[in-house]
Design an enzyme around this catalytic site. Structure first.
Site, PDB file in Angstrom:
ATOM      1  N   LYS A   1       0.882  -1.065  -0.123  1.00 48.30           N
ATOM      2  CA  LYS A   1       0.133  -0.057  -0.059  1.00 48.30           C
ATOM      3  C   LYS A   1       1.016   1.221   0.138  1.00 48.30           C
ATOM      4  CE  LYS A   1      -1.669   2.846   2.642  1.00 48.30           C
ATOM      5  NZ  LYS A   1      -1.780   4.052   1.944  1.00 48.30           N
TER       6      LYS A   1
ATOM      7  N   THR B   1       1.905   6.229  13.549  1.00 49.00           N
ATOM      8  CA  THR B   1       1.244   5.132  12.569  1.00 49.00           C
ATOM      9  C   THR B   1       1.766   3.860  13.149  1.00 49.00           C
ATOM     10  OG1 THR B   1       1.452   6.930  10.878  1.00 49.00           O
ATOM     11  CG2 THR B   1       0.837   4.760  10.378  1.00 49.00           C
TER      12      THR B   1
ATOM     13  N   GLU C   1       9.711   0.814  10.481  1.00 43.43           N
ATOM     14  CA  GLU C   1      10.798   1.410  10.408  1.00 43.43           C
ATOM     15  C   GLU C   1      10.214   2.914  10.633  1.00 43.43           C
ATOM     16  OE1 GLU C   1      13.855  -0.486   7.178  1.00 43.43           O
ATOM     17  OE2 GLU C   1      11.964   0.656   6.315  1.00 43.43           O
TER      18      GLU C   1
ATOM     19  N   CYS D   1      14.143  10.672   6.965  1.00 44.21           N
ATOM     20  CA  CYS D   1      13.879   9.881   8.299  1.00 44.21           C
ATOM     21  C   CYS D   1      15.513  10.021   8.841  1.00 44.21           C
ATOM     22  CB  CYS D   1      13.419   8.543   8.275  1.00 44.21           C
ATOM     23  SG  CYS D   1      14.329   7.504   7.517  1.00 44.21           S
TER      24      CYS D   1
ATOM     25  N   GLU E   1       9.776  15.486  14.797  1.00 45.00           N
ATOM     26  CA  GLU E   1      10.263  15.385  13.183  1.00 45.00           C
ATOM     27  C   GLU E   1       9.494  16.742  12.498  1.00 45.00           C
ATOM     28  OE1 GLU E   1       9.177  11.717  11.833  1.00 45.00           O
ATOM     29  OE2 GLU E   1      10.907  11.343  10.837  1.00 45.00           O
TER      30      GLU E   1
HETATM   31  P1  NAD Z   1       2.776   8.334   7.796  1.00 47.00           P
HETATM   32  O1  NAD Z   1       2.974   7.263   8.959  1.00 47.00           O
HETATM   33  O2  NAD Z   1       1.881   9.439   7.756  1.00 47.00           O
HETATM   34  O3  NAD Z   1       2.273   7.399   6.554  1.00 47.00           O
HETATM   35  C1  NAD Z   1       2.832   5.990   6.173  1.00 47.00           C
HETATM   36  C2  NAD Z   1       2.068   5.080   5.688  1.00 47.00           C
HETATM   37  O4  NAD Z   1       1.233   4.617   6.419  1.00 47.00           O
HETATM   38  C3  NAD Z   1       1.184   5.660   4.278  1.00 47.00           C
HETATM   39  O5  NAD Z   1       1.133   4.789   3.556  1.00 47.00           O
HETATM   40  C4  NAD Z   1      -0.239   6.016   5.006  1.00 47.00           C
HETATM   41  O6  NAD Z   1      -1.240   6.171   4.255  1.00 47.00           O
HETATM   42  C5  NAD Z   1      -0.211   4.849   6.012  1.00 47.00           C
HETATM   43  N1  NAD Z   1      -0.996   4.977   7.206  1.00 47.00           N
HETATM   44  C6  NAD Z   1      -1.442   6.189   7.950  1.00 47.00           C
HETATM   45  N2  NAD Z   1      -2.204   6.170   8.720  1.00 47.00           N
HETATM   46  C7  NAD Z   1      -2.434   4.576   8.972  1.00 47.00           C
HETATM   47  C8  NAD Z   1      -3.257   3.951   9.606  1.00 47.00           C
HETATM   48  N3  NAD Z   1      -3.978   4.378  10.756  1.00 47.00           N
HETATM   49  N4  NAD Z   1      -3.404   2.492   9.701  1.00 47.00           N
HETATM   50  C9  NAD Z   1      -2.524   1.824   8.531  1.00 47.00           C
HETATM   51  N5  NAD Z   1      -1.746   2.772   7.700  1.00 47.00           N
HETATM   52  C10 NAD Z   1      -1.484   4.021   7.724  1.00 47.00           C
HETATM   53  O7  NAD Z   1       4.186   8.760   7.183  1.00 47.00           O
HETATM   54  P2  NAD Z   1       4.578   9.556   5.983  1.00 47.00           P
HETATM   55  O8  NAD Z   1       4.416  11.095   6.511  1.00 47.00           O
HETATM   56  O9  NAD Z   1       3.992   9.128   4.636  1.00 47.00           O
HETATM   57  O10 NAD Z   1       6.276   9.478   6.119  1.00 47.00           O
HETATM   58  C11 NAD Z   1       7.215  10.063   6.937  1.00 47.00           C
HETATM   59  C12 NAD Z   1       7.446   9.316   7.954  1.00 47.00           C
HETATM   60  O11 NAD Z   1       8.134   8.187   7.657  1.00 47.00           O
HETATM   61  C13 NAD Z   1       8.444  10.183   8.848  1.00 47.00           C
HETATM   62  O12 NAD Z   1       8.207   9.849  10.146  1.00 47.00           O
HETATM   63  C14 NAD Z   1       9.730   9.352   8.418  1.00 47.00           C
HETATM   64  O13 NAD Z   1      10.721   9.365   9.431  1.00 47.00           O
HETATM   65  C15 NAD Z   1       9.352   7.900   8.418  1.00 47.00           C
HETATM   66  N6  NAD Z   1      10.464   7.108   7.373  1.00 47.00           N
HETATM   67  C16 NAD Z   1      11.076   6.314   8.172  1.00 47.00           C
HETATM   68  C17 NAD Z   1      11.996   5.604   7.379  1.00 47.00           C
HETATM   69  C18 NAD Z   1      12.880   4.533   7.991  1.00 47.00           C
HETATM   70  O14 NAD Z   1      13.585   3.725   7.351  1.00 47.00           O
HETATM   71  N7  NAD Z   1      13.061   4.434   9.321  1.00 47.00           N
HETATM   72  C19 NAD Z   1      12.255   5.466   6.051  1.00 47.00           C
HETATM   73  C20 NAD Z   1      11.253   6.765   5.217  1.00 47.00           C
HETATM   74  C21 NAD Z   1      10.366   7.353   6.213  1.00 47.00           C
END
Ligand code: NAD
Length: 416
Positions: free
Chosen positions: A172, A229, A247, A281, A375
């Protein structure tokens, strides 16, 4: 153009018939429509992935490895087109898409092609007098993979590690950046992956994402995304005790001692903080400088920051494109307002119309400020001063996050 879900090797409409718009963050225009999937679509995808697992889970490492290599080759062949699509949909510079995201994505696929052959376990002699103990590594089953919007294609490829290991997958993508994951699914079919092994469902996180976390036909969920999330998913996934792999976010400290090579520390601090417009991240989100080099470092950092070029992501000389969405632009803008109230803006790049956030260099922020603890995910470079090594370590570790960090010194024992 309307994109469909990819389930069981076919492109299908969402059961609800509802779609969502996909926006180009540079022009702010709608560039495509994708399916707004719901529970019924999740059921279909799970059925497809479960059925495929009976066969895929029994393939040989050589079979899986061969297909991963083919997929990597196809991605490479289509890289120009896909990198352009990624930059249009995500907002990142074409330079970054081509020279970084896709290069790593292709390399990751080839790495997994090799790793597929290394699912080896262990055996132990006489753990119990009459027994033989064997530790086998075997696929788990159906894996759901939820992807963020900062590296949409590269992270979709990362998740294919599950497939190389013999699992089937339902991907997804993030709701704002779904296009290249759907293209990846199309390429997987061309590469010869059997139907149902790789499925992609688009839609909203709290709709289709949480349905995936909830579904009892899914054996494992992997999320790359926000920490909040992650907490929600872990809770929902407990329904069938599915395995959870997270992650999450980061707030990386970047510590510069007075004996560091200033040139490389300055250029790395800049790149590290603003890479992908700060939507990273592992971005260097808290720069801790020894007081003795503070003024010189800041002066040079400003000089470097002046060279950063914002603009159309598709221009070859653009360093930073716009932030990914209106919602995210508003979030980073709020943090900038806090910075103006709480600290000093030492440098701000030229403003541009749209969802562009210029580079800012900020100091005078307290360690307890939200700017230091949350963040921001934008190109706001926040710098702090320290006197002693102990103080630097204490400040760097004073965070709930633990994802990345770096230490700049010529003294290797100090660095370790
Ligand atoms: P997000 O958590 O808002 O969204 C990530 C995914 O989760 C999206 O596909 C979103 O639709 C889905 N999602 C949101 N709410 C959900 C729920 N209640 N249930 C299931 N799925 C849900 O994150 P974002 O804003 O898209 O991405 C940025 C974040 O990702 C930052 O916190 C960043 O640090 C992190 N990140 C971490 C890594 C790593 O390797 N640790 C890499 C890239 C990004």
């Amino acid at each position: 153009m309307e994109y469909l879900n990819f389930i069981n090797g076919k492109e299908v409409k969402s059961a609800s018939g509802r779609v969502t718009d996909v926006i180009d963050p540079y022009t702010q225009k709608v560039i495509a429509k994708v399916q707004r999937s719901n529970k019924e679509d999740v059921n279909l995808a799970v059925e497809s992935a479960r059925k495929a697992f009976d066969m895929w889970g029994n393939t040989t490492p050589a079979e899986r490895s061969g297909l991963m290599y083919k997929l990597a080759d196809l991605v490479e062949k289509n890289m120009s087109r896909l990198a352009k699509m990624e930059s249009i949909n995500q907002g990142k510079s074409i330079k970054m898409s081509k020279e970084s995201d896709f290069v790593f994505a292709i390399d990751n696929l080839r790495f997994y092609a090799g790793a597929a052959r290394l699912m080896e376990g262990k055996s132990a002699y006489k753990y119990s007098p009459d027994g033989l103990s064997i530790i086998k590594r075997e696929p788990i089953g159906v894996v759901a993979a939820i992807i963020p919007w900062n590296y949409p294609f590269m992270l979709a490829c990362w998740k294919l590690a599950a497939v190389a290991a013999g699992n089937t997958i339902i991907i997804k993508p993030a709701s704002t950046t779904p296009l290249t994951a759907l293209e990846l699914a199309r390429l997987s079919k061309k590469a010869g992956f059997p139907d149902g092994v790789i499925n992609v469902l688009t839609g909203l996180g709290d709709e289709v994402g949480s349905e995936l976390a909830r579904h009892h036909g899914i054996d494992m969920i992997t999320l790359t995304g926000n920490t909040e999330t992650g907490k929600k998913i872990m809770q929902i996934a407990s329904g069938n005790l599915k395995k959870v792999h997270l992650e999450l976010g980061g707030k990386a400290p970047f510590i510069v001692f007075d004996d560091a090579n200033i040139d490389s520390a300055v250029s790395s601090a800049l790149v590290g903080s603003i890479v992908n417009s700060g939507q990273d991240c592992t971005a260097a989100a808290r720069i801790y400088l020894n007081e003795k080099i503070y003024d010189e470092f800041v002066r040079r950092l400003k000089d470097e920051a002046k060279k950063v070029k914002l603009g159309n992501p598709l221009n070859n000389d653009t360093d930073l494109g716009p932030l990914n969405s209106r919602q995210h632009f508003e979030k980073v803008s709020k943090y900038l307002e806090i910075a103006k109230k709480e600290g000093r803006i030492l440098y701000s790049g030229k403003e541009q119309k749209g969802w562009f956030m210029p580079v800012h260099i900020i100091d005078g922020i307290e360690q307890k400020s939200s700017l230091c603890r949350e963040e921001i995910f934008g190109p706001l470079i926040i710098i702090f001063k320290f006197k002693t090594e102990d103080e630097a370590i204490r400040l760097a570790n004073d965070t709930v996050y633990g994802l990345a960090s770096s230490v700049w010194t010529k003294d290797l024992s100090k660095a370790f």
